[in-house]
Structures are given as C-alpha cells and as structure tokens.
Design an enzyme around this catalytic site. Structure first.
Site, mmCIF file in Angstrom:
data_model
loop_
_atom_site.group_PDB
_atom_site.id
_atom_site.type_symbol
_atom_site.label_atom_id
_atom_site.label_comp_id
_atom_site.label_asym_id
_atom_site.label_seq_id
_atom_site.Cartn_x
_atom_site.Cartn_y
_atom_site.Cartn_z
ATOM 1 N N PHE A 64 0.836 -1.197 0.000
ATOM 2 C CA PHE A 64 0.000 0.000 0.000
ATOM 3 C C PHE A 64 0.874 1.251 0.000
ATOM 4 C CE2 PHE A 64 -2.349 -3.138 2.561
ATOM 5 C CZ PHE A 64 -3.634 -3.075 2.037
ATOM 6 N N ASP A 65 0.456 2.260 -0.738
ATOM 7 C CA ASP A 65 0.896 3.613 -0.456
ATOM 8 C C ASP A 65 0.230 4.018 0.863
ATOM 9 O OD1 ASP A 65 1.887 6.223 -0.719
ATOM 10 O OD2 ASP A 65 0.177 6.855 -1.934
ATOM 11 N N PHE A 66 0.681 5.105 1.471
ATOM 12 C CA PHE A 66 0.103 5.513 2.758
ATOM 13 C C PHE A 66 -0.922 6.630 2.590
ATOM 14 C CE2 PHE A 66 0.122 8.010 6.720
ATOM 15 C CZ PHE A 66 -0.400 7.038 7.568
#
Length: 310
Positions: free
Chosen positions: A163-165
């Site tokens: 995941f990106d944050f």
C-alpha cells in the site's frame, strides 16, 4: 443454496470481470460492433475460457486463505458485472474452470452494480472500468482501477500486498499540505503532529480485515513456532521520509492496525522497489506511481482525494 456467510466478520471483495480476466478481445467487439454483436460473440464463445487478468493472482491467493479456518469463511469474492446474466455465464464458467472459489455474482445489464457494496459489506471494489471506479469512490466506497497487464501466476499460496500511505491507508489531509504549501511546511506540519493520528483512508477497512486473518496466522505460528510458515505479508511503500515517517507509523498503530514492512522512499521511484518486493498487488492514489509500478507489478489506482479531482 449458498453457504452462510458472516458479512460483518469476513473480508468481502467485489471484482468486475474486467479486473479478474483479460477481456480485451470481447471488449473490442463491444466497442466496434455494439451490444448485440457483443452478446452474440459471448454466446458463441461460451465455453472458451477467459485468460487471467491483472487481479487474478491476488484474488486466487486471497480466496485460498479460507483454508486457515474450519469454523468460518474468512474471504468472500463477489463478481460485480455490467453484463446481463446470459452473457455473464461465460465469466462464471471461466471462474469454475480456473478453480476459483467464487459462487456469488451480480449481473446488471449496462448498469453499475457497485451500488450493492454497502448491503454486502464490501471492503473493496476492483474494476478495469475507470469511470465506474471513480463514481464508486465519489459515493464513498473503496474502489480501485486495475492497471497494466496480467502477471505470471506461480500458483503459490503466499499473498503479498503493498500500500501507499497517504490517500490510501490514510486520508489525504497531509498530502494537501504538501501540494498547497510545499515540502518544508509539510515536514514542519508532520513533525509537529507526529503523535496525532491521521484519519483513516479508503483502504484502512480492507487492511483491518487482512490483519484479522493475520491474527489467525499468529495463533497458528504460536502453536507451531518452528514449522508454521506465514502466508500473508503487508508492506507500506510511501514517498514519505524522515521525519514524516513517525506520523505514518503512529497513525497505523493508533488505528489498531499493523504492517510488516515499511519503505520510506522520500520521493524516489517506487517501481524498482516493488520489482524486488514482488507484491501480488499494489495500491496507490497517484497515477504516476501506479503507471511506473504497473510495468512489473499488478497495480491499482485509488482515485481518492484532492489530487484526483484535477
């Protein structure tokens, strides 16, 4: 009759046939010759098995996690399709051919089926139809546009998710500071608020359900510390760098969630890192990151937040 399912506890995913299978050939018929010829084409090719699409390895592995529990069904995947029921038969026959444990489907001729995400308690909707994904996102659902081509599936059981944050696990409030006020003000803001959690973003509920499955693995590992090999692995791959990393870590912890690894890249390209990490799916809210990653990694654009309203 279908088996009973606890929608509150299970991880429920909606997937369009365009995300699960490679539909480029039949889509070309629809675009070039219209709906009637498309339906005729699907009837004529009813027993021709559809090849795996971008999300296929991810979905197959996700469904495989159901064998971690004999008491409850952990994962449910529902086909959400704009096909009418008759042309949708080819999709379901392909599902059966590939051995995917998918028995539930919604077919709505020419209409978007993602409106049924709420009653089905879905944590995510995946589709190759960008317009559908954006409309679902605007309605407050977690939805992702799959990008790129199908990856080779080694038939393994492990599941690696990246995941990106900001704008994915978290909301985009910090991202807005960066976009509107620049890097220095952003770093200043994140340092000052290091212990203040960001609000949860569109993919946090999905991670929460994944963490629930990981806790089952915790129990199995505790009972067999030498022999049990964990199957689910979660990483965050973000453009954040120190000192802004602290707020990301603290937010995840204060949400009651967890990840196994974190990569704070400070704006470096994500693609080369993901190529080594080899996740079966990667979620990011910025199209440029998704396009770079999709050359080697099954990738999903989450069109959430201000940066996607341009």
């Amino acid at each position: 009759m279908g088996e009973s399912l606890d929608l509150e506890r299970a991880l429920v995913i909606g997937v369009a046939s365009s995300a699960l299978f490679d539909l480029r050939e039949s889509d070309a018929v629809f675009r070039d010759q219209g709906e009637e010829k498309y339906r005729e084409y699907q009837r004529e090719h009813l027993d021709d098995v559809l090849a795996p699409g971008v999300a296929f390895p991810f979905i197959r592995r996700l469904l495989g996690l159901n064998d971690l529990s004999e008491e409850q069904r952990l994962v449910e995947v529902v086909i959400l399709s704009r096909n009418d029921p008759e042309t949708g038969m080819r999709v379901m026959r392909s599902v059966a051919h590939h051995g995917l444990d998918i028995t539930r489907a919604i077919f709505m001729q020419g209409r978007a089926p993602y409106r049924f995400m709420k009653p089905l308690r879905m944590s995510l909707f995946l589709s190759a139809n960008e317009a559908d994904v954006r409309e679902a996102t605007d309605m407050g659902f977690a939805a992702g546009h799959v990008v790129g081509h199908a990856a080779e599936d080694d038939r393994g059981a492990d599941l690696r998710i990246a995941f990106d944050f900001d704008g994915v696990l978290a909301d985009d409030s910090a991202e807005r500071v960066f976009q509107n006020r620049g890097l220095d003000k952003y770093q200043e803001n994140e340092s000052a608020l290091a212990d203040v959690p960001l609000d949860r973003g569109p993919m946090a509920d999905f991670l929460e359900k994944i963490n629930r499955i990981q806790r089952i693995e915790d129990s199995k590992s505790a009972g067999d510390p030498q022999g049990y090999r964990r199957r689910v692995h979660v990483a965050v791959v973000t453009a954040r760098s120190a000192p802004a990393h602290e707020r990301a870590i603290n937010s995840i912890r204060q949400w009651g969630l967890r990840v196994n690894d974190a990569f704070f890249l400070g704006g470096l390209p994500k693609g080369p890192i993901l190529e080594v990490l080899e996740p079966h799916i990667f979620f990011d809210d910025q199209r440029r990151h998704v396009e770079g990653a999709s050359r080697s990694t099954p990738s999903v654009h989450i069109p959430f937040g201000e940066i996607n309203r341009e």
